[in-house]
Design a protein around this motif. Structure first.
Motif, PDB file in Angstrom:
ATOM      1  N   VAL A  12       0.379   7.710  16.295  1.00 12.96           N
ATOM      2  CA  VAL A  12      -0.538   7.355  15.211  1.00 12.96           C
ATOM      3  C   VAL A  12      -0.907   8.614  14.431  1.00 12.96           C
ATOM      4  N   SER A  13      -1.255   9.677  15.126  1.00 12.88           N
ATOM      5  CA  SER A  13      -1.628  10.931  14.469  1.00 12.88           C
ATOM      6  C   SER A  13      -0.474  11.499  13.659  1.00 12.88           C
ATOM      7  N   TRP A  14       0.734  11.433  14.198  1.00 16.19           N
ATOM      8  CA  TRP A  14       1.908  11.931  13.480  1.00 16.19           C
ATOM      9  C   TRP A  14       2.130  11.140  12.194  1.00 16.19           C
ATOM     10  N   CYS A  20       0.809  -1.221   0.000  1.00 18.14           N
ATOM     11  CA  CYS A  20       0.000   0.000   0.000  1.00 18.14           C
ATOM     12  C   CYS A  20       0.842   1.271   0.000  1.00 18.14           C
ATOM     13  N   THR A  21       2.023   1.208   0.582  1.00 22.78           N
ATOM     14  CA  THR A  21       2.825   2.426   0.737  1.00 22.78           C
ATOM     15  C   THR A  21       4.067   2.467  -0.139  1.00 22.78           C
ATOM     16  N   GLY A  22       4.478   1.318  -0.646  1.00 21.86           N
ATOM     17  CA  GLY A  22       5.712   1.280  -1.431  1.00 21.86           C
ATOM     18  C   GLY A  22       6.969   1.303  -0.582  1.00 21.86           C
ATOM     19  N   ARG A  23       6.820   1.175   0.729  1.00 22.69           N
ATOM     20  CA  ARG A  23       7.965   1.171   1.654  1.00 22.69           C
ATOM     21  C   ARG A  23       7.906  -0.074   2.521  1.00 22.69           C
ATOM     22  N   GLU A  24       9.068  -0.624   2.807  1.00 22.36           N
ATOM     23  CA  GLU A  24       9.164  -1.821   3.648  1.00 22.36           C
ATOM     24  C   GLU A  24       8.928  -1.469   5.117  1.00 22.36           C
ATOM     25  N   ILE A  25       8.580  -2.479   5.885  1.00 22.10           N
ATOM     26  CA  ILE A  25       8.326  -2.300   7.325  1.00 22.10           C
ATOM     27  C   ILE A  25       9.554  -1.701   8.007  1.00 22.10           C
ATOM     28  N   GLU A  79       2.041  13.211   8.862  1.00 21.71           N
ATOM     29  CA  GLU A  79       3.355  13.400   8.223  1.00 21.71           C
ATOM     30  C   GLU A  79       3.551  12.505   7.009  1.00 21.71           C
ATOM     31  N   HIS A  80       3.028  11.286   7.070  1.00 23.44           N
ATOM     32  CA  HIS A  80       3.296  10.308   6.017  1.00 23.44           C
ATOM     33  C   HIS A  80       2.051   9.844   5.276  1.00 23.44           C
ATOM     34  N   ASN A  81       0.920  10.442   5.610  1.00 25.06           N
ATOM     35  CA  ASN A  81      -0.338  10.140   4.916  1.00 25.06           C
ATOM     36  C   ASN A  81      -0.732   8.664   4.992  1.00 25.06           C
ATOM     37  N   LEU A  82      -0.460   8.045   6.137  1.00 22.57           N
ATOM     38  CA  LEU A  82      -0.857   6.648   6.328  1.00 22.57           C
ATOM     39  C   LEU A  82      -2.323   6.575   6.743  1.00 22.57           C
ATOM     40  N   ALA A  83      -2.988   5.534   6.338  1.00 24.40           N
ATOM     41  CA  ALA A  83      -4.350   5.265   6.807  1.00 24.40           C
ATOM     42  C   ALA A  83      -4.280   4.979   8.307  1.00 24.40           C
ATOM     43  N   TYR A  84      -5.399   5.208   9.001  1.00 31.74           N
ATOM     44  CA  TYR A  84      -5.422   5.003  10.449  1.00 31.74           C
ATOM     45  C   TYR A  84      -4.984   3.592  10.836  1.00 31.74           C
TER      46      TYR A  84
END
Length: 71
Positions: free
Chosen positions: A45-47, A20-25, A51-56
């Motif tokens: 979680v909010s940051w 989903c993000t194109g980045r590894e864990i 900052e990185h536009n991650l889903a909740y």
């Protein structure tokens, strides 16, 4: 108030993060480590969301994973 995810849901969210993000864990764990020193779980979680536009769900799963590795 945050949702409580089952262990299976947590594993599924973590497994989908790279796709989903194109980045590894490992990249996300490094981002959390290098990010601001936030003490409260929900602040992290909010940051991640802001900052990185991650889903909740992904932000929460990543914060949970990071917290578990520091114990």
């Amino acid at each position: 108030m945050s949702q409580v995810f089952s262990e299976e849901t947590h594993r599924n969210l973590i497994a989908r993060i790279p796709e989903c993000t194109g980045r590894e864990i490992s990249d996300w764990l490094r981002a959390v480590d290098e990010g601001p020193s936030l003490f409260r779980f929900e602040e992290k979680v909010s940051w991640l969301r802001a900052e990185h536009n991650l889903a909740y769900g992904h932000a929460k799963a990543m914060s949970t994973t990071r917290a578990a590795r520091t114990r």
